[in-house]
Design a protein around this motif. Structure first.
Motif, PDB file in Angstrom:
ATOM      1  N   HIS A  51       0.939  -1.337   0.038  1.00 43.09           N
ATOM      2  CA  HIS A  51      -0.209   0.053   0.280  1.00 43.09           C
ATOM      3  C   HIS A  51       0.935   1.124   0.124  1.00 43.09           C
ATOM      4  N   LEU A  52       2.023   1.379   0.886  1.00 44.79           N
ATOM      5  CA  LEU A  52       2.558   2.236   0.407  1.00 44.79           C
ATOM      6  C   LEU A  52       3.576   2.259  -0.713  1.00 44.79           C
ATOM      7  N   LEU A  53       4.114   1.384  -1.406  1.00 48.32           N
ATOM      8  CA  LEU A  53       4.821   1.059  -2.987  1.00 48.32           C
ATOM      9  C   LEU A  53       3.249   1.658  -3.664  1.00 48.32           C
ATOM     10  N   ASP A  54       2.256   1.485  -2.442  1.00 43.84           N
ATOM     11  CA  ASP A  54       1.399   2.168  -4.143  1.00 43.84           C
ATOM     12  C   ASP A  54       1.084   4.286  -3.685  1.00 43.84           C
ATOM     13  N   ARG A  55       1.010   3.888  -2.638  1.00 49.01           N
ATOM     14  CA  ARG A  55       0.887   5.773  -2.355  1.00 49.01           C
ATOM     15  C   ARG A  55       2.072   5.891  -0.819  1.00 49.01           C
ATOM     16  N   ASP A  56       3.083   6.446  -1.303  1.00 44.11           N
ATOM     17  CA  ASP A  56       3.719   6.490  -0.093  1.00 44.11           C
ATOM     18  C   ASP A  56       2.974   7.608   0.141  1.00 44.11           C
ATOM     19  N   LEU A  86      12.945   0.031   7.088  1.00 44.34           N
ATOM     20  CA  LEU A  86      11.844  -0.090   5.839  1.00 44.34           C
ATOM     21  C   LEU A  86      10.769   1.176   5.889  1.00 44.34           C
ATOM     22  N   LEU A  87      10.441   2.271   6.933  1.00 41.39           N
ATOM     23  CA  LEU A  87       9.770   3.228   6.903  1.00 41.39           C
ATOM     24  C   LEU A  87      10.322   4.238   7.528  1.00 41.39           C
ATOM     25  N   VAL A  88       9.625   5.154   8.048  1.00 39.53           N
ATOM     26  CA  VAL A  88      10.185   6.614   8.935  1.00 39.53           C
ATOM     27  C   VAL A  88       8.668   6.593   9.357  1.00 39.53           C
ATOM     28  N   ARG A  89       7.777   7.155  10.579  1.00 40.84           N
ATOM     29  CA  ARG A  89       6.869   7.947  10.935  1.00 40.84           C
ATOM     30  C   ARG A  89       7.264   9.235  11.198  1.00 40.84           C
ATOM     31  N   VAL A 101       3.763   8.090   7.751  1.00 40.71           N
ATOM     32  CA  VAL A 101       4.425   7.291   6.618  1.00 40.71           C
ATOM     33  C   VAL A 101       4.861   6.907   5.290  1.00 40.71           C
ATOM     34  N   HIS A 102       6.229   7.210   5.424  1.00 38.06           N
ATOM     35  CA  HIS A 102       7.029   7.177   4.711  1.00 38.06           C
ATOM     36  C   HIS A 102       8.228   5.761   4.201  1.00 38.06           C
ATOM     37  N   LEU A 103       8.211   5.257   3.103  1.00 37.07           N
ATOM     38  CA  LEU A 103       9.551   4.609   3.308  1.00 37.07           C
ATOM     39  C   LEU A 103      10.479   4.980   2.781  1.00 37.07           C
ATOM     40  N   THR A 104      11.752   4.066   3.237  1.00 39.75           N
ATOM     41  CA  THR A 104      12.830   4.297   2.982  1.00 39.75           C
ATOM     42  C   THR A 104      13.311   3.642   2.030  1.00 39.75           C
ATOM     43  N   ASP A 105      14.753   3.973   1.673  1.00 41.83           N
ATOM     44  CA  ASP A 105      14.961   3.663   0.355  1.00 41.83           C
ATOM     45  C   ASP A 105      14.940   1.962   0.745  1.00 41.83           C
ATOM     46  N   LYS A 106      15.357   1.633   1.604  1.00 38.42           N
ATOM     47  CA  LYS A 106      15.638  -0.412   1.784  1.00 38.42           C
ATOM     48  C   LYS A 106      14.009  -0.436   1.960  1.00 38.42           C
ATOM     49  N   ARG A 108      11.202   1.330  -0.231  1.00 39.18           N
ATOM     50  CA  ARG A 108      10.974   1.294  -1.523  1.00 39.18           C
ATOM     51  C   ARG A 108      12.217  -0.181  -2.197  1.00 39.18           C
ATOM     52  N   ALA A 109      12.980  -0.799  -1.996  1.00 36.10           N
ATOM     53  CA  ALA A 109      13.719  -1.595  -2.275  1.00 36.10           C
ATOM     54  C   ALA A 109      12.924  -2.700  -2.483  1.00 36.10           C
ATOM     55  N   MET A 110      12.145  -2.903  -1.618  1.00 37.14           N
ATOM     56  CA  MET A 110      11.186  -4.610  -1.320  1.00 37.14           C
ATOM     57  C   MET A 110      10.333  -5.106  -2.788  1.00 37.14           C
ATOM     58  N   ARG A 111       9.602  -3.618  -3.456  1.00 35.62           N
ATOM     59  CA  ARG A 111       8.954  -3.471  -4.523  1.00 35.62           C
ATOM     60  C   ARG A 111       9.195  -4.424  -4.983  1.00 35.62           C
ATOM     61  N   GLU A 112      10.676  -5.447  -5.537  1.00 35.33           N
ATOM     62  CA  GLU A 112      10.856  -5.889  -6.406  1.00 35.33           C
ATOM     63  C   GLU A 112      10.872  -7.487  -5.917  1.00 35.33           C
ATOM     64  N   PRO A 113      11.238  -7.548  -4.838  1.00 30.77           N
ATOM     65  CA  PRO A 113      11.260  -8.793  -4.403  1.00 30.77           C
ATOM     66  C   PRO A 113       9.525  -9.270  -3.813  1.00 30.77           C
ATOM     67  N   ILE A 114       8.740  -8.128  -3.128  1.00 32.59           N
ATOM     68  CA  ILE A 114       7.541  -8.650  -2.707  1.00 32.59           C
ATOM     69  C   ILE A 114       6.160  -9.134  -4.002  1.00 32.59           C
ATOM     70  N   ALA A 115       6.742  -8.355  -5.591  1.00 31.45           N
ATOM     71  CA  ALA A 115       6.096  -8.860  -6.466  1.00 31.45           C
ATOM     72  C   ALA A 115       6.530 -10.120  -7.179  1.00 31.45           C
ATOM     73  N   ALA A 116       7.703 -10.694  -6.594  1.00 36.33           N
ATOM     74  CA  ALA A 116       8.235 -12.038  -7.055  1.00 36.33           C
ATOM     75  C   ALA A 116       7.663 -13.105  -5.748  1.00 36.33           C
ATOM     76  N   MET A 117       7.712 -12.417  -4.762  1.00 39.20           N
ATOM     77  CA  MET A 117       7.031 -13.582  -3.844  1.00 39.20           C
ATOM     78  C   MET A 117       5.543 -13.848  -3.958  1.00 39.20           C
ATOM     79  N   TRP A 118       5.049 -12.496  -4.300  1.00 43.46           N
ATOM     80  CA  TRP A 118       3.293 -12.799  -4.893  1.00 43.46           C
ATOM     81  C   TRP A 118       3.562 -14.103  -6.255  1.00 43.46           C
ATOM     82  N   GLN A 119       4.372 -13.413  -7.197  1.00 39.73           N
ATOM     83  CA  GLN A 119       4.821 -14.468  -8.064  1.00 39.73           C
ATOM     84  C   GLN A 119       4.668 -16.011  -8.824  1.00 39.73           C
ATOM     85  N   ALA A 120       5.716 -16.234  -7.379  1.00 41.18           N
ATOM     86  CA  ALA A 120       5.627 -17.647  -6.675  1.00 41.18           C
ATOM     87  C   ALA A 120       4.520 -18.351  -6.077  1.00 41.18           C
TER      88      ALA A 120
END
Length: 159
Positions: A51-56, A86-89, A101-106, A108-120
């Motif tokens: 949800h934060l990746l969709d709208r930080d 992973l985030l700051v408040r 709530v805002h994502l940190t660079d770390k 935001r870097a979870m986008r691809e691993p999370i997408a891969a997890m959902w695909q698996a």
């Protein structure tokens, strides 16, 4: 009504669909949890991240509404995620009592691993289904969700 399976306890014989949903949810949640552990996440944290990746920059209240979890669960997850970097408040400018709530660079870097997890998870879950069966399952699942969400709640006794 479906025939009882050897896995269904006799007491649940009047709820074949419901018991199958229970078993499905348990198996799915267990596998998803294992995949999340490999990523260093606890179950539910991926939903907050998505949800934060969709709208930080959402407030904690907006996240609560998005994921449909209770306040204490979300608050605990956000605290863990903040501790993991992973985030700051931060207090909102318009109201210092509201936390944004805002994502940190770390985070935001979870986008691809999370997408891969959902695909698996999807590939494993649908391995024995045809494309038509998978589409039918999704329609059926949402019809059940709608039926449950629109149920008439029992009236509470007046005391």
């Amino acid at each position: 009504m479906p025939e009882p399976t050897p896995r269904t306890p006799a007491t649940a014989s009047g709820g074949q669909v419901s018991y199958a949903i229970f078993e499905l949810a348990r198996a799915h949640r267990g596998y998803a949890s294992a995949l999340l552990r490999e990523m260093g996440l606890h179950p539910g944290q991926e939903l907050l991240l998505m949800h934060l990746l969709d709208r930080d920059g959402q407030t904690q209240s907006e996240l609560l509404e998005s994921v449909g979890l209770d306040h204490s669960t979300v608050s605990k997850s956000l605290r863990r995620m903040q501790d993991a970097g992973l985030l700051v408040r931060e207090p909102a400018e318009h109201d210092r009592r509201v936390m944004v709530v805002h994502l940190t660079d770390k985070g935001r870097a979870m986008r691809e691993p999370i997408a891969a997890m959902w695909q698996a998870l999807e590939e494993t879950s649908t391995r024995n289904l045809s494309a038509q069966q998978a589409e039918s399952f999704v329609r059926t699942a949402y019809a059940i969700i709608d039926a449950i969400n629109s149920r008439a709640l029992p009236q509470e006794d007046s005391m």
